[in-house]
Scaffold this active site. Structure first.
Site, PDB file in Angstrom:
ATOM      1  N   ASP A 162      21.713  -2.067 -35.517  1.00  0.00           N
ATOM      2  CA  ASP A 162      20.718  -2.907 -35.390  1.00  0.00           C
ATOM      3  C   ASP A 162      19.352  -2.084 -35.899  1.00  0.00           C
ATOM      4  O   ASP A 162      19.639  -1.074 -36.071  1.00  0.00           O
ATOM      5  CB  ASP A 162      20.480  -3.681 -34.143  1.00  0.00           C
ATOM      6  CG  ASP A 162      19.053  -4.690 -34.022  1.00  0.00           C
ATOM      7  OD1 ASP A 162      18.763  -5.239 -34.842  1.00  0.00           O
ATOM      8  OD2 ASP A 162      18.310  -3.938 -33.090  1.00  0.00           O
ATOM      9  N   ASP A 197      15.481  -3.412 -35.749  1.00  0.00           N
ATOM     10  CA  ASP A 197      14.122  -3.663 -35.007  1.00  0.00           C
ATOM     11  C   ASP A 197      14.466  -3.185 -33.530  1.00  0.00           C
ATOM     12  O   ASP A 197      15.303  -3.977 -32.929  1.00  0.00           O
ATOM     13  CB  ASP A 197      13.391  -4.769 -35.368  1.00  0.00           C
ATOM     14  CG  ASP A 197      13.146  -4.928 -36.700  1.00  0.00           C
ATOM     15  OD1 ASP A 197      12.140  -4.071 -37.253  1.00  0.00           O
ATOM     16  OD2 ASP A 197      13.390  -6.050 -37.482  1.00  0.00           O
TER      17      ASP A 197
HETATM   18  C1  XBP Z   1      14.374  -8.149 -35.157  1.00  0.00           C
HETATM   19  C2  XBP Z   1      13.441  -9.603 -35.585  1.00  0.00           C
HETATM   20  C3  XBP Z   1      12.997  -9.615 -36.812  1.00  0.00           C
HETATM   21  C4  XBP Z   1      11.595  -8.688 -37.066  1.00  0.00           C
HETATM   22  C5  XBP Z   1      10.715  -9.150 -38.080  1.00  0.00           C
HETATM   23  O1  XBP Z   1      15.649  -8.133 -35.909  1.00  0.00           O
HETATM   24  O2  XBP Z   1      13.531 -10.604 -34.991  1.00  0.00           O
HETATM   25  O3  XBP Z   1      12.468 -10.824 -37.085  1.00  0.00           O
HETATM   26  O4  XBP Z   1      10.953  -9.101 -35.854  1.00  0.00           O
HETATM   27  O5  XBP Z   1      11.324  -9.085 -39.490  1.00  0.00           O
HETATM   28  P1  XBP Z   1      16.701  -7.151 -35.526  1.00  0.00           P
HETATM   29  P2  XBP Z   1      11.397 -10.136 -40.742  1.00  0.00           P
HETATM   30  O6  XBP Z   1      16.455  -6.639 -34.242  1.00  0.00           O
HETATM   31  O7  XBP Z   1      17.947  -7.851 -35.788  1.00  0.00           O
HETATM   32  O8  XBP Z   1      16.562  -6.146 -36.591  1.00  0.00           O
HETATM   33  O9  XBP Z   1       9.824 -10.484 -40.598  1.00  0.00           O
HETATM   34  O10 XBP Z   1      11.341  -9.368 -41.940  1.00  0.00           O
HETATM   35  O11 XBP Z   1      12.079 -11.280 -40.549  1.00  0.00           O
HETATM   36 MG    MG Z   2      16.584  -5.763 -32.404  1.00  0.00          MG
END
Ligand code: XBP
Ligand code: MG
Length: 239
Positions: free
Chosen positions: A9, A11
């Site tokens: 993953d 973020d």
């Molecule tokens: C995390 C998220 C994302 C980010 C924002 O996803 O929910 O929406 O907060 O990104 P993960 P965008 O942990 O699966 O990577 O603004 O580009 O959507």
């Molecule tokens: Mg995440």
């Protein structure tokens, strides 16, 4: 089933991007557009229940600015805000403001040295992934990942398992030959929903969420090397 691929993953897992990355980038976009929206740390924690930046803005507007959503061009404005937000987020990455989490760089190096396949399954925008890898691991790092599944490539974002199905299909390996690394309840729901054994590293926003089914829940990956992860994986799927 031998471990052949690690699916990361982004973020909260590769880097702590949310509080000091995505959140200020959203706020900068709101300010630039003349909107009186401002997401503080606590509110942002609540908004994280909705994955995807565009989806998160729509969710916020529904509750706090219904007139914005009622306008005929609301979806277009959200798309524009999101473009601006991505620009601000990438600028933060370029400035070196968002480092990788402890142990990530080491694990990636070890996995590459042992010939494991690397992949990414994320809800975030592809540009964010490219910039994060480039500015923390170098220009060639994107090529270390055989498959990068990101953003709107699947219509249903995490906690739906779709992005993991998309990545697995392209990797061409069974789910049980992979290990997912996730940080959130929505993330592990997606990975386990696709049958991928999962380890969790928590952060301030996700600590205390439901991680049932995780192979282990760790504060971060410092001190957990590839052999430890292989053992956990083998213990779960059978060596
Ligand atoms: C995390 C998220 C994302 C980010 C924002 O996803 O929910 O929406 O907060 O990104 P993960 P965008 O942990 O699966 O990577 O603004 O580009 O959507
Ligand atoms: Mg995440």
């Amino acid at each position: 089933m031998k471990l052949s691929a690690i699916i990361f993953d982004v973020d909260g897992t590769l880097a702590d991007t949310e509080r000091d990355g995505h959140r200020p980038a959203f706020n900068a976009a709101f300010l630039e557009a003349g909107l009186a929206w401002n997401w503080d740390e606590a509110l942002y924690g609540e908004l994280l229940a909705v994955t995807g930046g565009k989806e998160r803005m729509a969710f916020y507007a529904e509750r706090h600015d219904p007139a914005f959503l009622a306008a005929p061009d609301a979806q277009e404005r959200i798309a524009q805000l999101h473009k601006a937000k991505t620009r601000h987020f990438v600028r933060l990455l370029e400035a070196g403001a968002i480092p990788l989490r402890p142990g990530i760089k080491e694990l990636i190096a070890e996995a590459r040295a042992e010939g494991l396949t690397l992949a990414i399954a994320t809800t975030t925008t592809p540009e964010n992934v490219t910039a994060l890898l480039r500015h923390n691991l170098g220009a060639e790092a994107e090529r270390w990942f055989e498959v990068i599944g990101a953003g709107d490539i699947v219509p249903a974002k995490k906690p739906a398992p779709d992005i993991y199905h998309w990545v697995l299909e392209r990797l061409g390996v069974p789910a049980t030959a992979c290990l997912a690394v996730e940080d959130s309840g929505a993330g592990i729901k997606a990975s386990l929903g696709a049958g991928v054994p999962t380890v969790v590293t928590v952060n301030d926003y996700t600590r205390g969420q439901d991680f049932s089914g995780a192979l282990t829940v760790l504060p971060d990956l410092s001190g957990t090397d590839l052999s430890a992860l292989k053992k956990l994986h083998a213990g779960h799927v059978g060596a």
